[in-house]
Design a protein around this motif. Structure first.
Motif, PDB file in Angstrom:
ATOM      1  N   ASP A 105       0.806  -1.223   0.000  1.00 36.09           N
ATOM      2  CA  ASP A 105       0.000   0.000   0.000  1.00 36.09           C
ATOM      3  C   ASP A 105       0.841   1.276   0.000  1.00 36.09           C
ATOM      4  O   ASP A 105       0.304   2.365  -0.163  1.00 36.09           O
ATOM      5  CB  ASP A 105      -0.980   0.013   1.175  1.00 36.09           C
ATOM      6  CG  ASP A 105      -0.293   0.034   2.528  1.00 36.09           C
ATOM      7  OD1 ASP A 105       0.876  -0.412   2.629  1.00 36.09           O
ATOM      8  OD2 ASP A 105      -0.927   0.486   3.496  1.00 36.09           O
ATOM      9  N   GLN A 106       2.159   1.162   0.153  1.00 38.91           N
ATOM     10  CA  GLN A 106       3.022   2.342   0.121  1.00 38.91           C
ATOM     11  C   GLN A 106       3.851   2.416  -1.161  1.00 38.91           C
ATOM     12  O   GLN A 106       4.399   3.473  -1.467  1.00 38.91           O
ATOM     13  CB  GLN A 106       3.972   2.354   1.324  1.00 38.91           C
ATOM     14  CG  GLN A 106       3.278   2.689   2.626  1.00 38.91           C
ATOM     15  CD  GLN A 106       4.285   2.829   3.748  1.00 38.91           C
ATOM     16  OE1 GLN A 106       4.777   1.846   4.268  1.00 38.91           O
ATOM     17  NE2 GLN A 106       4.599   4.062   4.097  1.00 38.91           N
ATOM     18  N   ALA A 107       3.961   1.326  -1.892  1.00 39.22           N
ATOM     19  CA  ALA A 107       4.770   1.311  -3.108  1.00 39.22           C
ATOM     20  C   ALA A 107       4.121   2.171  -4.182  1.00 39.22           C
ATOM     21  O   ALA A 107       2.919   2.099  -4.402  1.00 39.22           O
ATOM     22  CB  ALA A 107       4.935  -0.120  -3.607  1.00 39.22           C
ATOM     23  N   ALA A 108       4.920   2.997  -4.820  1.00 40.86           N
ATOM     24  CA  ALA A 108       4.415   3.899  -5.864  1.00 40.86           C
ATOM     25  C   ALA A 108       5.076   3.568  -7.196  1.00 40.86           C
ATOM     26  O   ALA A 108       5.762   4.384  -7.784  1.00 40.86           O
ATOM     27  CB  ALA A 108       4.668   5.350  -5.478  1.00 40.86           C
ATOM     28  N   GLY A 109       4.897   2.341  -7.638  1.00 39.07           N
ATOM     29  CA  GLY A 109       5.450   1.937  -8.934  1.00 39.07           C
ATOM     30  C   GLY A 109       6.788   1.249  -8.797  1.00 39.07           C
ATOM     31  O   GLY A 109       6.875   0.035  -8.841  1.00 39.07           O
ATOM     32  N   GLU A 110       7.838   2.019  -8.596  1.00 42.84           N
ATOM     33  CA  GLU A 110       9.175   1.450  -8.502  1.00 42.84           C
ATOM     34  C   GLU A 110       9.347   0.744  -7.163  1.00 42.84           C
ATOM     35  O   GLU A 110       8.685   1.050  -6.191  1.00 42.84           O
ATOM     36  CB  GLU A 110      10.210   2.563  -8.651  1.00 42.84           C
ATOM     37  CG  GLU A 110      10.060   3.321  -9.956  1.00 42.84           C
ATOM     38  CD  GLU A 110      10.925   4.564  -9.983  1.00 42.84           C
ATOM     39  OE1 GLU A 110      12.059   4.511  -9.482  1.00 42.84           O
ATOM     40  OE2 GLU A 110      10.445   5.583 -10.489  1.00 42.84           O
ATOM     41  N   SER A 111      10.255  -0.195  -7.099  1.00 48.64           N
ATOM     42  CA  SER A 111      10.434  -0.990  -5.884  1.00 48.64           C
ATOM     43  C   SER A 111      11.448  -0.353  -4.932  1.00 48.64           C
ATOM     44  O   SER A 111      12.577  -0.798  -4.815  1.00 48.64           O
ATOM     45  CB  SER A 111      10.864  -2.406  -6.247  1.00 48.64           C
ATOM     46  OG  SER A 111      12.053  -2.359  -7.019  1.00 48.64           O
ATOM     47  N   ALA A 112      11.046   0.704  -4.265  1.00 45.89           N
ATOM     48  CA  ALA A 112      11.906   1.371  -3.282  1.00 45.89           C
ATOM     49  C   ALA A 112      11.994   0.526  -2.012  1.00 45.89           C
ATOM     50  O   ALA A 112      11.133  -0.317  -1.747  1.00 45.89           O
ATOM     51  CB  ALA A 112      11.360   2.754  -2.953  1.00 45.89           C
ATOM     52  N   THR A 113      13.009   0.773  -1.233  1.00 45.10           N
ATOM     53  CA  THR A 113      13.200   0.097   0.046  1.00 45.10           C
ATOM     54  C   THR A 113      13.444   1.152   1.121  1.00 45.10           C
ATOM     55  O   THR A 113      13.922   2.253   0.825  1.00 45.10           O
ATOM     56  CB  THR A 113      14.408  -0.852  -0.008  1.00 45.10           C
ATOM     57  OG1 THR A 113      15.565  -0.103  -0.418  1.00 45.10           O
ATOM     58  CG2 THR A 113      14.171  -2.003  -0.974  1.00 45.10           C
ATOM     59  N   THR A 114      13.090   0.825   2.366  1.00 44.53           N
ATOM     60  CA  THR A 114      13.357   1.730   3.479  1.00 44.53           C
ATOM     61  C   THR A 114      13.874   0.935   4.662  1.00 44.53           C
ATOM     62  O   THR A 114      13.676  -0.273   4.767  1.00 44.53           O
ATOM     63  CB  THR A 114      12.094   2.498   3.931  1.00 44.53           C
ATOM     64  OG1 THR A 114      11.116   1.557   4.381  1.00 44.53           O
ATOM     65  CG2 THR A 114      11.528   3.362   2.832  1.00 44.53           C
ATOM     66  N   GLY A 115      14.532   1.645   5.573  1.00 42.95           N
ATOM     67  CA  GLY A 115      15.002   1.032   6.806  1.00 42.95           C
ATOM     68  C   GLY A 115      15.222   2.106   7.851  1.00 42.95           C
ATOM     69  O   GLY A 115      15.300   3.295   7.532  1.00 42.95           O
ATOM     70  N   THR A 116      15.291   1.678   9.092  1.00 41.95           N
ATOM     71  CA  THR A 116      15.480   2.627  10.182  1.00 41.95           C
ATOM     72  C   THR A 116      16.370   2.031  11.255  1.00 41.95           C
ATOM     73  O   THR A 116      16.441   0.813  11.412  1.00 41.95           O
ATOM     74  CB  THR A 116      14.120   3.049  10.777  1.00 41.95           C
ATOM     75  OG1 THR A 116      14.322   4.127  11.675  1.00 41.95           O
ATOM     76  CG2 THR A 116      13.437   1.922  11.496  1.00 41.95           C
ATOM     77  N   VAL A 117      17.052   2.921  11.953  1.00 38.74           N
ATOM     78  CA  VAL A 117      17.836   2.557  13.129  1.00 38.74           C
ATOM     79  C   VAL A 117      17.427   3.523  14.240  1.00 38.74           C
ATOM     80  O   VAL A 117      17.796   4.691  14.209  1.00 38.74           O
ATOM     81  CB  VAL A 117      19.360   2.663  12.878  1.00 38.74           C
ATOM     82  CG1 VAL A 117      20.137   2.419  14.156  1.00 38.74           C
ATOM     83  CG2 VAL A 117      19.794   1.702  11.794  1.00 38.74           C
ATOM     84  N   PRO A 118      16.628   3.054  15.207  1.00 43.67           N
ATOM     85  CA  PRO A 118      16.284   3.922  16.342  1.00 43.67           C
ATOM     86  C   PRO A 118      17.538   4.181  17.174  1.00 43.67           C
ATOM     87  O   PRO A 118      18.339   3.270  17.386  1.00 43.67           O
ATOM     88  CB  PRO A 118      15.263   3.103  17.131  1.00 43.67           C
ATOM     89  CG  PRO A 118      14.864   1.973  16.245  1.00 43.67           C
ATOM     90  CD  PRO A 118      15.973   1.763  15.279  1.00 43.67           C
ATOM     91  N   LEU A 119      17.703   5.414  17.627  1.00 40.68           N
ATOM     92  CA  LEU A 119      18.886   5.755  18.422  1.00 40.68           C
ATOM     93  C   LEU A 119      18.567   6.097  19.866  1.00 40.68           C
ATOM     94  O   LEU A 119      19.478   6.197  20.683  1.00 40.68           O
ATOM     95  CB  LEU A 119      19.642   6.922  17.774  1.00 40.68           C
ATOM     96  CG  LEU A 119      20.243   6.641  16.404  1.00 40.68           C
ATOM     97  CD1 LEU A 119      20.864   7.904  15.830  1.00 40.68           C
ATOM     98  CD2 LEU A 119      21.255   5.512  16.475  1.00 40.68           C
ATOM     99  N   GLY A 120      17.285   6.310  20.184  1.00 38.27           N
ATOM    100  CA  GLY A 120      16.932   6.594  21.570  1.00 38.27           C
ATOM    101  C   GLY A 120      15.814   7.593  21.685  1.00 38.27           C
ATOM    102  O   GLY A 120      15.086   7.862  20.733  1.00 38.27           O
ATOM    103  N   SER A 121      15.673   8.120  22.894  1.00 34.77           N
ATOM    104  CA  SER A 121      14.663   9.144  23.147  1.00 34.77           C
ATOM    105  C   SER A 121      15.223  10.161  24.122  1.00 34.77           C
ATOM    106  O   SER A 121      16.135   9.871  24.901  1.00 34.77           O
ATOM    107  CB  SER A 121      13.369   8.524  23.689  1.00 34.77           C
ATOM    108  OG  SER A 121      13.618   7.903  24.917  1.00 34.77           O
TER     109      SER A 121
END
Length: 132
Positions: A30-46
């Motif tokens: 439901d978030q892909a807009a045609g091309e096959s993008a990728t995402t990632g995250t690294v939480p660092l704290g609060s």
């Protein structure tokens, strides 16, 4: 989003943001807009009720509905198109290293990345009213 198990950033600790290893994963359908993008995250704290971390998107496009956030681009190039929101017309923002941007909860956006984009994000841990 992926979490590499990177340690939380402690007081007095330094970090080279663009050298932190990050694993990107394919977008939900439901978030892909045609091309096959990728995402990632690294939480660092609060800190003081605000979570912070690193987010990265590979080349391609995606749709999103935003949370309250302020971010700072550290690498890459792209654009984010914000649909009309709270009486403001649609607008497009260029994203390059050094860009600081605020997003409001509920904004509908389309991200297009032409060079892998990395940002540091800051987002409240509890919902709050919008302030300027």
């Amino acid at each position: 989003m992926s979490d590499t198990g990177f340690p939380q950033l402690s007081g007095g600790q330094t970090l080279r943001v663009n050298r932190v290893p990050l694993v990107r994963e394919p977008l939900p359908a439901d978030q892909a807009a045609g091309e096959s993008a990728t995402t990632g995250t690294v939480p660092l704290g609060s800190l003081a009720g605000t979570e912070f971390g690193i987010w990265e998107m590979g080349t391609g496009s995606m749709y999103d509905v935003e949370a309250e956030e302020v971010f700072f681009v550290t690498a890459g190039h792209g654009t984010v198109v914000i649909e009309p929101f709270e009486g403001h017309p649609a607008r497009t923002a260029g994203l390059v290293p050094g860009t600081v941007m605020r997003l409001s909860a509920g904004m509908k956006t389309t991200w297009t990345v032409t060079e892998p984009l990395r940002k540091i994000y800051f987002t409240p841990t509890e919902p709050s009213g919008s302030s300027s």
